[in-house]
Write a protein that holds these residues in place. Structure first.
Motif, short mmCIF file in Angstrom:
data_model
loop_
_atom_site.label_atom_id
_atom_site.label_comp_id
_atom_site.label_asym_id
_atom_site.label_seq_id
_atom_site.Cartn_x
_atom_site.Cartn_y
_atom_site.Cartn_z
N LEU A 12 0.56 -1.36 -0.04
CA LEU A 12 -0.01 -0.04 0.15
C LEU A 12 0.82 1.15 0.01
O LEU A 12 0.45 2.13 -0.70
N ARG A 31 -7.42 -1.22 -5.91
CA ARG A 31 -7.85 -2.66 -5.72
C ARG A 31 -8.66 -2.85 -4.25
O ARG A 31 -9.42 -3.37 -4.48
N LEU A 32 -7.74 -2.22 -3.52
CA LEU A 32 -8.36 -2.42 -2.05
C LEU A 32 -9.55 -1.58 -1.94
O LEU A 32 -10.94 -2.04 -1.35
N ARG A 35 -12.48 -3.62 -3.65
CA ARG A 35 -12.88 -4.89 -2.90
C ARG A 35 -13.57 -4.41 -1.71
O ARG A 35 -14.58 -5.11 -1.46
N SER A 135 -4.93 -8.14 0.59
CA SER A 135 -5.83 -7.61 -0.26
C SER A 135 -7.60 -8.09 0.20
O SER A 135 -8.43 -7.30 -0.36
N GLU A 136 -7.79 -9.13 0.87
CA GLU A 136 -9.00 -9.51 1.22
C GLU A 136 -9.47 -9.20 2.61
O GLU A 136 -8.91 -9.73 3.61
N LEU A 150 -9.07 -5.45 8.02
CA LEU A 150 -7.74 -5.31 7.47
C LEU A 150 -6.65 -5.83 8.19
O LEU A 150 -6.60 -5.26 9.31
#
Lengths: 586, 586
Positions: A12, A31-32, A35, A135-136, A150
């Motif tokens: 990040l 991307r984050l 998501r 990321s998830e 997170l």
């Protein structure tokens, strides 16, 4: 709600070594962001791990990942496991491997080079650079709400490969963004480690202060408490803890953890407690957890990641800790009083990276800070003593001293300061000391100029204190002349008074003349002329002052006094004052 | 030479917690002094160990003791052992226990409570308080001289049980007294640990600087190099080192140690190298040695001290290290260029304890230093901007501005500074920030007073720039009057010139009068009178200046010029000038 994806670590925040700063990786952040939107959570909670390099931060995060994934995939089993009782510590029964640790396979992910977990490996090179995030996000219930959790991993601290500014930014950012911050330390809590942590927190607080000032300017300031206690939860996680006795129960071990924490972070128990107090003031919750050594095999380069190699006592406490972190100890992330949403997270991240950039020039190493501090103090001290000594001298000689005497005085004070300076404690090399003295001398020069000017002004004012006498003399002189024309020729009283007046102004003239002669003798002709000018100015000023006094007396006070005196006699003639006097009579 | 005694640890320096300072234990120092005299050595060498608490410093010293005792008792065996070759590392052959480690028995001394060694034990409480020294010096040959080697153990650092002043004194003293200082660190060298070490060294250097200044005052100053590079030898001793591979030779391991050192202490390889540079500048010799983990059993409270429990790889490297410390790496202790003798050791110790007391108030924690530093910088910055802005305004309005405008200006600058201050990085709580602003305001007040005074002086000088014109006008006026009497009645030229002069002084009078009126309009009657006074003073001053110029012209330059012009015409009449002119003619 979108289905869970396997996920991978995203960098990040990255370092830009050329410009010596820290940057947002916009691609990863995008991307984050996407998501987080897909998952549709309103709030986020951030668990981060920071600490020195190569102390097993990523290893810890990999275990966290295993736990979170397993819980998400096996919700019913997880609920059962949370209730299940483990065999007591200190007994004969071995601690069984919990399902979350074995379910995903016998080897931990990060040990190899695949991207299944946070990269950790034995060896001398530190692995993580900048700030990484998984990321998830994991959707979990916190206070009855679905929150996106997170996981954040930060670069190892004190690895000699970041600038002061970069490390202050990386660790400050971690503090600002985390709802739970895990400070991973080796062996034991130590004063220096607490001190170093507090440094980063202070840095983060400074950035938050700026943000709060900006918000206040826009009229939506956060509350005082949100600024003063800006951080949420801090865990000191002590690794390779050596002091659990084999026969202790888990409760006894937990007591020991609390004792250890309070010994080093409880202001009441410490000799130097300012830092501990500051930490308590900054965090809403402080905690300590100790994990025993996971076994020497784990540390080798050659370890394959096989779970069964890990010490069982380590796993027992790890199991306790992971449940504490994600169940009891977690809350949603708030910054300056407002909850961080999945929408605001990216904005806040960008804002703070730039806020930290602005604060970064203040980042210093300990020795730099001490050097600057002692240098600044020495400078301040020197200025203060010079001013104090000069002011004392000025008080002793209210009419100034001769320029050459003044120069001599200034020289001797400077000499004295130089002697004092030799025994002042300056952190740094001989060069630092010399440079400091040079700067002090420069500052003294400008002070010297100011005092020299003041002294010469004092010299000019040598006759000013006679202004009242001179005025009196002048008045007597004028009276004398007036009486010569007006009444001396017919009134003996007048003639007598005139003689007294003449005696008066003669005495005054001799007196002032004598002082003017003294000044001439001391300072020369020009100085006396200047002093005469100043005397004249002061006399004019006094005349103005007396004139105004007399005017005011005449037109305000006198009138009022007379009116007051006459009021009871005269009848009031306006309705208003009538009413007022009626009231009084009531 | 006196016979060797068994010896015991003596507490040379103790803490006085009531007075928050550090004291010499005179009883212990007396014993040591006596013993040093008995042994009759001329020079001493001091080996000290410092580092964080509970990291095995005393354990290390106990092994040192075993080695030194064995060498003293078995000189011939020792010489043999020094030549003997150990089985290569990485091979199949196990490392044999060296004689020095087994000769004195199977259990290490310090593990129990007897006084055979430095006390060390597993457990959470730190053992050593203050500075301890082994009562029995070991006589060894260093550079062909018999030198008394002293072993010194220091209290663990960062244990939260000393004041900043005490820890700075204890570790500073250790640095000043040691010829070899061993910095015992756990796991790896880290930037923060190097930073903390450098802090104590800087502190010690400051005390040495004071001592050097004192010596200079007495006319026997040490050389610049002895002050700038005051310390002798520093070893980073890394404990529980994890990175030696099993198949490496000792040489490969030593290469790794050097790499590790240079990564964290080599200024060329580091991003932030000021601290590394400072360390290199302060020490004559920097080294690094890594010892592997001695085994987890050793760490338990329950360990009996049995030597055979210790990991063999640890013993191999320990054997190497102990020989390095006492054979190749040791030199006699020098302080500020002069060698410490057995006689001067006690005196120096006492002197430095008091020197450190004087320096101690400068001791600060990292966050304190940062707080002070940012606060002082903010104050300096605010003063500088206020001065700068005021000076700019003054330049823009050289004749001053009205008092109420000045107040408004000062208010607006202060407001601006307050806004700027909000985004200044201050380390510390909100209270610190508020206090800082309060102090700044106070400083601004005195600056404000100074500038207000200056402004009013400028206001008074509003007419001063017309002084030359007024003088000219006055001269013309006098000329006009003079000509009225002297020549106007018989010369038309004179009458014409008189008219021109009258026009001149009329124009000047109107011009100055107009400006005086403007000043009256702007600032009132009193101000104009004051300005008139200043104008008069300036005219008098100018008359003085012109008068002097004319005098100098008349009596020096003019005469000379005339003489020079007449020289060729008139004959020289003095013998001296005759001779001079003769010479010229030659």
């Amino acid at each position: 709600m979108a289905a869970r994806q396997p996920g991978r670590p995203l960098q990040l925040i990255q370092l830009n070594m050329e410009e010596r700063k820290v940057e947002v990786n916009e691609d990863a952040l995008g991307r984050l962001e996407k998501r987080l939107r897909e998952l549709g959570a309103t709030a986020v909670a951030v668990v981060s791990v920071m600490g020195a390099f190569r102390t097993g931060k990523s290893f810890l995060l990999d275990l966290f990942l295993r736990f979170l994934r397993w819980e998400a995939d096996h919700p019913s089993e997880a609920a059962e496991a949370a209730q299940a009782e483990a065999p007591a510590r200190g007994g004969d029964e071995e601690f069984p491997l919990p399902s979350w640790i074995t379910a995903a396979g016998a080897a931990l992910e990060g040990a190899s080079d695949d991207s299944e977990g946070f990269r950790f490996k034995g060896g001398m090179d530190a692995c993580t650079e900048g700030i990484w995030i998984w990321s998830e996000p994991f959707m979990r219930k916190i206070e009855d709400r679905e929150v996106a959790v997170l996981l954040m991993d930060t670069q190892g601290a004190w690895d000699s490969n970041m600038t002061k500014e970069q490390s202050a930014t990386i660790f400050g950012l971690t503090a600002v963004l985390s709802s739970k911050q895990i400070y991973n330390i080796n062996m034991q809590i130590q004063e220096d480690k607490v001190e170093n942590l507090a440094y980063f927190m202070r840095f983060a607080q400074a950035a938050l202060n700026k943000a709060a000032a900006e918000m206040e300017r826009q009229g939506q300031g956060p509350s005082r408490d949100d600024i003063d206690r800006p951080f949420q939860s801090l865990d000191f996680l002590v690794r390779d803890w050596r002091h659990f006795r084999d026969d202790w129960t888990v409760e006894q071990c937990k007591d020991q953890m609390q004792q250890h924490l309070s010994r080093h972070v409880n202001p009441q128990k410490m000799v130097e407690n300012s830092t501990a107090e500051a930490l308590h003031a900054m965090f809403k919750r402080l905690n300590c957890f100790c994990l025993p050594h996971p076994g020497l095999i784990i540390e080798k380069d050659t370890w394959s990641g096989n779970v069964s190699d890990i010490n069982k006592d380590f796993i027992r406490f790890m199991d306790l800790y992971v449940r504490d972190v994600f169940s009891t100890g977690l809350s949603t992330k708030k910054i300056l009083g407002s909850e961080l949403s999945t929408m605001s997270f990216p904005l806040v991240l960008r804002d703070f990276v730039s806020a930290f950039h602005e604060a970064a020039p203040a980042a210093m190493s300990f020795t730099q800070a001490m050097t600057n501090c002692t240098v600044l103090l020495a400078k301040e001290q020197a200025m203060k003593s010079f001013t104090k000594k000069m002011d004392e001298e000025a008080q002793r000689h209210p009419r100034g001293i001769k320029p050459e005497e003044f120069e001599e005085l200034s020289r001797s004070i400077t000499q004295q300061l130089e002697d004092d300076f030799k025994s002042v404690t300056i952190f740094g090399s001989d060069e630092t000391r010399k440079d400091t003295w040079k700067e002090i001398l420069e500052n003294l020069k400008s002070l010297h100029g100011r005092y020299a000017e003041e002294n010469s002004r004092r010299l000019e004012k040598v006759l000013v204190s006679f202004a009242s006498w001179c005025l009196l003399g002048l008045a007597l002189f004028i009276l004398d002349r007036l009486s010569d024309w007006v009444c001396d020729w017919w009134s003996t009283t007048c003639a007598e008074a005139s003689k007294v007046a003449m005696m008066g102004y003669s005495v005054i003239a001799v007196y002032v003349g004598f002082h003017a002669y003294l000044a001439y003798h001391d300072q020369g002709r020009l100085a006396v002329v200047m002093a005469g000018g100043e005397l004249w100015k002061e006399m004019v000023r006094l005349m103005g002052v007396y004139g105004q006094l007399i005017q005011e007396m005449n037109f305000k006070e006198l009138q009022e006094n007379i009116q007051k005196a006459l009021k009871p006699v005269l009848k009031p003639d306006s309705g208003e004052s009538n009413a007022a006097s009626n009231k009084k009579e009531d």
